[in-house]
Design an enzyme around this catalytic site. Structure first.
Site, mmCIF file in Angstrom:
data_model
loop_
_atom_site.group_PDB
_atom_site.id
_atom_site.type_symbol
_atom_site.label_atom_id
_atom_site.label_comp_id
_atom_site.label_asym_id
_atom_site.label_seq_id
_atom_site.Cartn_x
_atom_site.Cartn_y
_atom_site.Cartn_z
ATOM 1 N N ASN A 106 0.885 -0.963 -0.408
ATOM 2 C CA ASN A 106 0.265 -0.414 -0.119
ATOM 3 C C ASN A 106 0.941 1.296 0.100
ATOM 4 O OD1 ASN A 106 -2.295 1.900 0.444
ATOM 5 N ND2 ASN A 106 -2.347 0.923 2.599
ATOM 6 N N LYS A 162 0.108 4.102 -0.343
ATOM 7 C CA LYS A 162 -0.342 5.415 -0.117
ATOM 8 C C LYS A 162 -0.184 6.843 -0.658
ATOM 9 C CE LYS A 162 -0.340 3.849 4.686
ATOM 10 N NZ LYS A 162 -0.086 3.695 5.715
ATOM 11 N N HIS A 175 -9.632 1.783 4.559
ATOM 12 C CA HIS A 175 -8.228 1.360 5.360
ATOM 13 C C HIS A 175 -8.843 2.424 5.996
ATOM 14 C CE1 HIS A 175 -4.444 3.067 6.028
ATOM 15 N NE2 HIS A 175 -3.825 1.968 5.745
ATOM 16 N N GLU A 188 -6.976 5.109 7.302
ATOM 17 C CA GLU A 188 -6.597 6.194 6.677
ATOM 18 C C GLU A 188 -8.377 7.065 5.917
ATOM 19 O OE1 GLU A 188 -3.104 5.764 5.023
ATOM 20 O OE2 GLU A 188 -1.919 5.404 6.664
ATOM 21 N N GLU A 202 -5.806 -4.349 10.802
ATOM 22 C CA GLU A 202 -5.206 -3.490 10.834
ATOM 23 C C GLU A 202 -5.482 -1.997 12.154
ATOM 24 O OE1 GLU A 202 -2.953 -2.079 6.942
ATOM 25 O OE2 GLU A 202 -4.974 -1.390 7.645
ATOM 26 N N GLY A 235 1.945 2.678 10.607
ATOM 27 C CA GLY A 235 2.813 3.829 10.168
ATOM 28 C C GLY A 235 3.450 4.212 11.454
ATOM 29 N N SER A 270 3.127 -1.462 10.192
ATOM 30 C CA SER A 270 4.257 -1.689 10.991
ATOM 31 C C SER A 270 4.913 -2.989 10.505
ATOM 32 C CB SER A 270 5.033 -1.269 12.301
ATOM 33 O OG SER A 270 3.809 0.077 12.559
HETATM 34 P P1 PGA Z 1 2.616 0.812 7.553
HETATM 35 O O1 PGA Z 1 1.136 0.730 7.021
HETATM 36 O O2 PGA Z 1 2.980 -0.923 7.588
HETATM 37 O O3 PGA Z 1 3.526 1.512 6.946
HETATM 38 O O4 PGA Z 1 2.747 0.453 9.005
HETATM 39 C C1 PGA Z 1 0.226 -0.222 6.852
HETATM 40 C C2 PGA Z 1 -1.190 -0.056 6.046
HETATM 41 O O5 PGA Z 1 -1.648 1.775 5.803
HETATM 42 O O6 PGA Z 1 -1.329 -0.556 5.476
#
Ligand code: PGA
Length: 256
Positions: free
Chosen positions: A9, A11, A95, A97, A167, A173, A213
């Site tokens: 992903n 982003k 997601h 976000e 998640e 993140g 992460s």
């Molecule tokens: P990350 O993001 O691996 O940077 O924690 C995961 C995601 O948002 O799908």
């Protein structure tokens, strides 16, 4: 046996040129991409270039969002047919976000899931609790509400096309990944919810990823869990070598 699925992903990262460098750097490893389903979900602006760059590799293309209408006066939106047209197989929906920054509700996500399926796109449906919800002991309740809200009216047959990504919001993140035990127990709970609604055959078949992460040095611990079928990867998917190393560990641990 469930085929693991590892998805990148990106982003809101990468220009077209940077996306082209990624596909050039990603090793062409046809045997590996048969053992693990690999998907790269890029910004809309990179889809065409990445589609071209992945041609013949066995790695699939995905988007990170879409609107549910086919076409019309929805300035700034992208339709499922447009994603199909560019060669997308998958689309990330719901997601955290999108849920938290853009206030997407389960109701809206449900419309998107339905529209994706109508157009032959496979949703990677994201769910997960915030830190406050976890601390208040509401983790299971939140995950259940998100699953059933987002999957309202989805039939058992359609569930074949859906992947779930658990998640926890606090792990995304932040570098603070969920412990393997926590990830495994929540994913087991999610699988039980699916089994309760759709029966154990579908509950056993649906693939559930962990995300938050995941890095080359911790991915293998998740993949060793029988219930965890791969990962959705943000930060560590931006470089071809770290993404590839995570895919390789998925194949070593749980590939068919
Ligand atoms: P990350 O993001 O691996 O940077 O924690 C995961 C995601 O948002 O799908």
């Amino acid at each position: 046996m469930r085929v693991p699925i590892v998805a990148a992903n990106w982003k809101m990262n990468k220009t077209v040129g940077e996306a082209e460098s990624f596909t050039a750097d990603l090793p062409g490893d046809a045997e590996l991409y048969k053992k693990v389903e690999v998907v790269v979900c890029t910004p809309f602006t990179c889809l065409q270039a990445v589609s071209k760059g992945l041609e013949g590799t066995g790695v699939k293309l995905g988007a990170q969002n879409m609107y549910y209408e086919d076409k019309g006066a929805y300035t700034g939106e992208i339709s499922p047919a447009m994603l199909k047209d560019l060669g997308c197989t998958y689309v990330i929906l719901g997601h955290s976000e999108r849920r938290h920054i853009f206030q997407e509700s389960n109701e809206l996500i449900n419309k998107k899931v339905k529209a994706a399926l109508v157009h032959g796109l496979k949703p990677i449906l994201c769910i997960g609790e915030t830190l406050e919800e976890r601390q208040a002991g509401k983790m299971e309740e939140i995950c259940k509400t998100q699953i059933f809200g987002s999957l309202q009216d989805i039939t058992a047959k359609e569930m074949d096309q859906i992947v779930i990504a658990y998640e926890p919001v606090w792990a995304i993140g932040t570098g603070v990944n969920a412990s393997v035990e926590d990830a495994d127990s929540t994913i087991t709970f999610v699988r039980q919810c699916i089994s309760a609604k759709y029966g154990t055959e579908i509950g056993d078949k649906i693939r559930i990823q962990y995300g938050g992460s995941v890095k080359p040095n911790n991915a293998v611990d998740y993949f060793k869990q029988a219930n965890i079928d791969g990962a959705l990867i943000g930060g560590a998917s931006l470089k071809a070598d770290s993404f590839y190393s995570i895919v390789k560990s998925a194949a070593e641990v749980c590939g068919c």
